[in-house]
Write a protein that holds these residues in place. Sequence first.
Motif, PDB file in Angstrom:
ATOM      1  N   ILE A  85       0.830  -1.208   0.000  1.00  0.00           N
ATOM      2  CA  ILE A  85       0.000   0.000   0.000  1.00  0.00           C
ATOM      3  C   ILE A  85       0.867   1.262   0.000  1.00  0.00           C
ATOM      4  N   GLY A  86       1.911   1.269   0.833  1.00  0.00           N
ATOM      5  CA  GLY A  86       2.734   2.463   1.022  1.00  0.00           C
ATOM      6  C   GLY A  86       3.297   3.043  -0.261  1.00  0.00           C
ATOM      7  N   ILE A 118       1.363  -4.803  -6.516  1.00  0.00           N
ATOM      8  CA  ILE A 118       0.061  -5.176  -5.957  1.00  0.00           C
ATOM      9  C   ILE A 118      -0.552  -6.299  -6.777  1.00  0.00           C
ATOM     10  N   TRP A 119      -0.445  -6.194  -8.104  1.00  0.00           N
ATOM     11  CA  TRP A 119      -1.015  -7.224  -8.974  1.00  0.00           C
ATOM     12  C   TRP A 119      -0.389  -8.598  -8.720  1.00  0.00           C
ATOM     13  N   ALA A 140     -10.033  -9.842   6.633  1.00  0.00           N
ATOM     14  CA  ALA A 140      -8.639  -9.439   6.398  1.00  0.00           C
ATOM     15  C   ALA A 140      -8.444  -8.876   4.993  1.00  0.00           C
ATOM     16  N   PHE A 141      -8.896  -9.628   3.975  1.00  0.00           N
ATOM     17  CA  PHE A 141      -8.715  -9.171   2.600  1.00  0.00           C
ATOM     18  C   PHE A 141      -9.658  -8.028   2.248  1.00  0.00           C
ATOM     19  N   GLY A 142     -10.855  -8.030   2.838  1.00  0.00           N
ATOM     20  CA  GLY A 142     -11.809  -6.970   2.536  1.00  0.00           C
ATOM     21  C   GLY A 142     -11.266  -5.602   2.871  1.00  0.00           C
ATOM     22  N   SER A 143     -10.578  -5.494   3.989  1.00  0.00           N
ATOM     23  CA  SER A 143     -10.029  -4.199   4.399  1.00  0.00           C
ATOM     24  C   SER A 143      -8.930  -3.733   3.452  1.00  0.00           C
ATOM     25  N   ILE A 144      -8.102  -4.679   2.975  1.00  0.00           N
ATOM     26  CA  ILE A 144      -7.016  -4.321   2.064  1.00  0.00           C
ATOM     27  C   ILE A 144      -7.572  -3.911   0.701  1.00  0.00           C
ATOM     28  N   CYS A 145      -8.514  -4.688   0.182  1.00  0.00           N
ATOM     29  CA  CYS A 145      -9.096  -4.365  -1.120  1.00  0.00           C
ATOM     30  C   CYS A 145      -9.872  -3.056  -1.062  1.00  0.00           C
ATOM     31  N   ASP A 202      -9.964   2.713  -2.620  1.00  0.00           N
ATOM     32  CA  ASP A 202      -9.851   4.120  -2.216  1.00  0.00           C
ATOM     33  C   ASP A 202      -8.733   4.807  -2.996  1.00  0.00           C
ATOM     34  N   LEU A 203      -7.610   4.095  -3.152  1.00  0.00           N
ATOM     35  CA  LEU A 203      -6.475   4.662  -3.888  1.00  0.00           C
ATOM     36  C   LEU A 203      -6.775   4.763  -5.378  1.00  0.00           C
TER      37      LEU A 203
END
Length: 223
Positions: free
Chosen positions: A107-108, A126-127, A156-161, A166-167
């Motif tokens: 993410i960073g 990310i891909w 766990a994955f829902g928060s990352i996706c 958002d980005l």
Amino acid sequence: MAEVKLHGFWYSPFTLRVVWALKLKGIPYENIEEDRFNKSPQLLEYNPVHKKTPVLVHDGKPICESMVIVEYIDEMWSHNPLLPSDPYQRALARFWVRYADDMVSSIGPLFRSTNDEEREKAIEKIWEHLKVVEDEGLGDQKKFFGGDTINIVDIAFGSICKFYLDLETMFGVKVLEAEKFPHLHSWFNNFKHVPLIGENLPSHEKTAVFLKSLREKIIGSKS
């Protein structure tokens, strides 16, 4: 009932994990919104090691780290279980939770990117992660990682996706492409349309506007 408080940031994918777990369990709690740049004395007292959110305070006892908190919630309130009961399936779930946490480092670079070249490199990385989850973590017939019901891996994955999307909104790029990742794309649509998830999902537009100002402040403070 013992008192439950949650210290966190509304825009944080890690705080969101805990919110979803509490909502799915139907646990009432007091939300305490923290300021990233002026954290409360209570937060620093509750998490003196990392000084980070989220922190769940249950009956005066603090629990830190988002997925540790989610497991604590699942053990403390056993209804609507988030972890599988079978030991092997539970081990697999913890493996994929760990993989989701490993993806946080991707993410960073995208969040801090300042030009198209940096963005493209960040998205490529990310891909690579998403391809692994697409091919190995989700089967053709799976509605959720837990099968027909949401489990700890979905959280766990829902928060990352959610943060990736958002980005996308923030930078005007595509990350979670339906053509590249049809299973993941379908899964996230299923996930976000579960009422307790969707009702507690900050809009991408609102989050993107906030993240843009946060990014400028963070980058400015380091220049």
